[in-house]
Structures are given as structure tokens and as C-alpha cells.
Write a protein that holds these residues in place. Sequence first.
Motif, PDB file in Angstrom:
ATOM      1  N   ARG A   1      -4.637   1.625  -2.904  1.00 26.22           N
ATOM      2  CA  ARG A   1      -4.590   2.760  -2.065  1.00 26.22           C
ATOM      3  C   ARG A   1      -5.658   3.637  -2.110  1.00 26.22           C
ATOM      4  NH1 ARG A   1       1.846   3.233  -4.613  1.00 26.22           N
ATOM      5  NH2 ARG A   1       2.459   1.356  -3.582  1.00 26.22           N
ATOM      6  N   THR A   2      -6.364   3.589  -3.565  1.00 24.04           N
ATOM      7  CA  THR A   2      -7.338   4.545  -3.424  1.00 24.04           C
ATOM      8  C   THR A   2      -8.666   3.955  -2.331  1.00 24.04           C
ATOM      9  OG1 THR A   2      -7.026   5.327  -5.504  1.00 24.04           O
ATOM     10  CG2 THR A   2      -9.267   5.466  -4.936  1.00 24.04           C
TER      11      THR A   2
ATOM     12  N   ALA B   1     -11.390   3.849   5.182  1.00 19.67           N
ATOM     13  CA  ALA B   1     -11.091   4.589   6.144  1.00 19.67           C
ATOM     14  C   ALA B   1     -11.901   5.908   6.555  1.00 19.67           C
ATOM     15  CB  ALA B   1      -9.321   5.142   6.404  1.00 19.67           C
ATOM     16  N   ALA B   2     -12.119   6.700   5.467  1.00 15.02           N
ATOM     17  CA  ALA B   2     -12.821   7.765   5.595  1.00 15.02           C
ATOM     18  C   ALA B   2     -14.228   7.225   6.058  1.00 15.02           C
ATOM     19  CB  ALA B   2     -13.094   8.729   4.307  1.00 15.02           C
TER      20      ALA B   2
ATOM     21  N   PHE C   1      -8.326   1.894   0.101  1.00  9.07           N
ATOM     22  CA  PHE C   1      -8.405   1.970   1.576  1.00  9.07           C
ATOM     23  C   PHE C   1      -8.776   3.372   2.130  1.00  9.07           C
ATOM     24  CE2 PHE C   1      -5.833   2.913   5.479  1.00  9.07           C
ATOM     25  CZ  PHE C   1      -6.439   1.887   6.432  1.00  9.07           C
ATOM     26  N   ASP C   2      -8.276   4.404   1.143  1.00  6.30           N
ATOM     27  CA  ASP C   2      -8.405   5.735   1.761  1.00  6.30           C
ATOM     28  C   ASP C   2     -10.034   5.829   1.650  1.00  6.30           C
ATOM     29  OD1 ASP C   2      -5.743   6.362   1.988  1.00  6.30           O
ATOM     30  OD2 ASP C   2      -5.616   7.421   0.046  1.00  6.30           O
ATOM     31  N   VAL C   3     -10.725   5.548   0.883  1.00  6.14           N
ATOM     32  CA  VAL C   3     -12.217   5.349   1.027  1.00  6.14           C
ATOM     33  C   VAL C   3     -12.833   4.878   2.238  1.00  6.14           C
ATOM     34  CG1 VAL C   3     -14.354   4.900  -0.206  1.00  6.14           C
ATOM     35  CG2 VAL C   3     -12.356   5.939  -1.572  1.00  6.14           C
TER      36      VAL C   3
ATOM     37  N   GLU D   1     -14.339   2.791  -7.263  1.00  6.46           N
ATOM     38  CA  GLU D   1     -14.950   3.576  -6.037  1.00  6.46           C
ATOM     39  C   GLU D   1     -16.399   3.836  -5.956  1.00  6.46           C
ATOM     40  OE1 GLU D   1     -13.733   8.330  -4.488  1.00  6.46           O
ATOM     41  OE2 GLU D   1     -12.476   7.274  -6.142  1.00  6.46           O
TER      42      GLU D   1
ATOM     43  N   SER E   1      -8.625  -5.267   4.686  1.00  3.76           N
ATOM     44  CA  SER E   1      -8.676  -4.638   5.925  1.00  3.76           C
ATOM     45  C   SER E   1      -9.193  -5.501   6.959  1.00  3.76           C
ATOM     46  CB  SER E   1      -9.148  -3.467   6.168  1.00  3.76           C
ATOM     47  OG  SER E   1      -8.246  -2.227   5.115  1.00  3.76           O
TER      48      SER E   1
ATOM     49  N   PRO F   1      -3.977   0.023   9.690  1.00  3.08           N
ATOM     50  CA  PRO F   1      -3.862   0.165   8.133  1.00  3.08           C
ATOM     51  C   PRO F   1      -2.842  -0.940   7.638  1.00  3.08           C
ATOM     52  CG  PRO F   1      -3.559   2.206   9.318  1.00  3.08           C
ATOM     53  CD  PRO F   1      -3.451   1.369  10.388  1.00  3.08           C
TER      54      PRO F   1
ATOM     55  N   ARG G   1       0.858  -1.254  -0.003  1.00  2.00           N
ATOM     56  CA  ARG G   1      -0.111   0.037  -0.032  1.00  2.00           C
ATOM     57  C   ARG G   1       0.889   1.343  -0.063  1.00  2.00           C
ATOM     58  NH1 ARG G   1      -2.569   3.371   3.547  1.00  2.00           N
ATOM     59  NH2 ARG G   1      -1.843   2.379   5.284  1.00  2.00           N
ATOM     60  N   GLU G   2       2.024   1.254   0.454  1.00  2.00           N
ATOM     61  CA  GLU G   2       2.866   2.285   0.600  1.00  2.00           C
ATOM     62  C   GLU G   2       4.406   1.936   0.147  1.00  2.00           C
ATOM     63  OE1 GLU G   2       3.001   3.619   4.697  1.00  2.00           O
ATOM     64  OE2 GLU G   2       1.047   4.557   4.474  1.00  2.00           O
TER      65      GLU G   2
END
Length: 379
Positions: free
Chosen positions: A285-286, A292-293, A288-290, A358, A313, A306, A199-200
Motif C-alpha cells: 500500500r505504501t 503513483a505520485a 503503490f502510493d509512492v 521507501e 503495477s 491501480p 491493496r484495499e
Amino acid sequence: MFRVDFHPFKVEQFLSELEHGVTYNFSESGVHPISFQGLVDMADIDLPSLMATLIDYPQVNGKQSLRDTISGFYPDSSSDGVMITVGATEANTLVANTLLQPGDNVVCFRPTYEQISGNAANLGNEVRWVDLVGSDGWAIDSAALAKAVDNKTRIIHVVNPNNPTGRILSDSDRRQIIAAADRVGAWIVADEVYAGTEREGDVETPSFWGSYDRVLIVNSTSKAYGLPGLRLGWLVGPEDVITECWRRHEYASITTSMLSMELADKALSDPTRSKLNARAKTLIRTGFDVLAAELARHPGVFDVVPPQASAMSFVRFDLPISSEDFCMRLLREREVLVIPGSRFGVENHFRFSSALPEDHLREGLSRLNGLTSEILQGH
């Protein structure tokens, strides 16, 4: 007559009974599958040549050029030390049936994908669990590992990056596993299907290959490449052990399909392999950001370490409901499918795959949040 009690594969049973026809399926563990046309375009596959492929038995241990390509991923391996299997699932089953003898035990880390442990239990072998420490980012419990491994330990099984947590083993954790195996002469069986889904950063998770002389590597096209429908995996190890697994492969499946091998041969050759990895990382990556938000809309209810890699997850929740009941309500009332943590032996969690388009992801998460609100209100 002696008979070992059969242990169902809890995660796969849940999926095979419930996943088809679900509107919002977040239960899978790989990135969103690519279409056949998408792979043809990405790999610049000549369709007339592909269509001329005979629907015949291929080379049983795997097409030579495909095994050559895969051996190149593992320095100092040989194509004779590579066998193509029907997904990583067959590779795991062959390993258990080849290595384990009566009286052997297998050490596994929990939570994990239970295929090796389930196969071992079904063969009558003892499975010893070492719990990963959620409060320490799912690190290994060193004392528990040392206690679990003894001179009857035949296999130490590791999924790295981990399923369901997405944890990548630290250098310290790797050294502990290698030292424990070396102390008793055990095999390290490393399921590395999520390598390449980091992811990073762009450094691929290092393989256990080459770190110790008794290592078997399991991998597949399913998770990091978005090609689960090919049902193609591989097993890498010393040539004599691979040959023993090959003999059992002839009983289990004989071979994977000719067409799957042809497509995998194209997919795993660069530049296509690199393109598939880049696609996967973008989705991961996109996504997981969605995730988490959206989970943050209920402060204090959801918490997730994370994931360092993978499309998944392992989400912890604080609700007055079991993980099985929560997931079944999501399915019945919201048409959303996730996997309860109880299927991995860990309560108050669920596994959620977010490496999806998304719009689809946001709508499904909106439904999950809607049910959460109802539960918090006592409905």
C-alpha cells in the motif's frame, strides 16, 4: 524424429540474465524479502532445534504437518490432496506434464505469467489466448473466452490476482470461467500466489477451490509472504491427480529441501502467517502510493490501472520508444531494472514492483523520471 520447437520463458530469461547486481531492481513480483533473522524473530523459532535438523531427504510429497496446515486453507481438502513442490514453478510444470495429452489445447488470459502456456507449447499443445481488456480495468473479454474454449480444451489457466496487472477477478469473471470449463469438462488451474496481497481491504481473494469439481490450486511462499528464497510451493487438488503429479515430481526434483519445509512450516502457521500478510500489505500500500505520485510528475506520459492486489503495477507509457528499448535504457543508463510489457505480449507497458523500502523506491523512481525527461526532450 519429431521435435517440438522450444519456447524460452521470456520473463524469466530476462530476469535470470539481467537482475543480479542491479542497484534498483523493480522487476520482481513479490514483496521485499524478509531476512532469515526477521523470520526467526517473527515466528519465535528456536534456533538450537532448527540447527539440529538433519540435512537429509525429507518426506518427498511434503512434511506431514506442513501439508496439514496448507490443507486447512482449502475447506474440504485433505493433506493427501496437497503436495509440496520446488516453488509454484515446479507445480505448474507438473500440472502441464500430468494433464495434457496430444491434441489438447490450453486457454490462457493475456497478459499473464506464461509458465503454463510455455510448458504447454513446449509439449506441442495449442495455446489459445484471451486478451484482458485494459480499458475495462483488465476484465475478461467474454466473447473471446467463449470462442476459445472447445471440447479439446483441457486446461483453463488463470492467475488470480493477476500477474502483471494486479487485477482480482470479479464475481462475473469467475462465473464465466467456471461455466466455460464446465461446458467442456476442462480443468481450471488457478495460480493463487498473490492471494493475501490485497491493496484495499482485508478480505483475502477467494480461492477457486470448492467452486468446481475439476480445480487445481498452485501457490507458494514467494509472493505474499516475502520468502522467495525458500523455493517452496504447493499444489492442491483431487487426491488421485495429486498422486499422478507426485510420480512426475520424483523425476523433476524428488523433493524440496528439508530446511525449506521446516521454515515454511513455521511461517505458514498462525500467528506468523498473519504477521507476514500484514507486513506485505503495508509494503504494497505504501509502495503503490509512492509509485503513483512519482509517475504523476509526467502527466499524460504514464497511466496505470491501480492494482487491486500484488506488489506489481502494469504501467502504460506514451513515449516514442518500445518497451524493450525503454527498459534496456533504464538498465544501462540508470541502473534501474523493470520488465518490458513485450515480455507479456503487451507493448507500451512495463511491470514495476513497488513493495520495497521507501527510500530505495523513491531514488529508483527519480532515475526513471530522469530518463523519461531525456526521452521527451529527444535525447
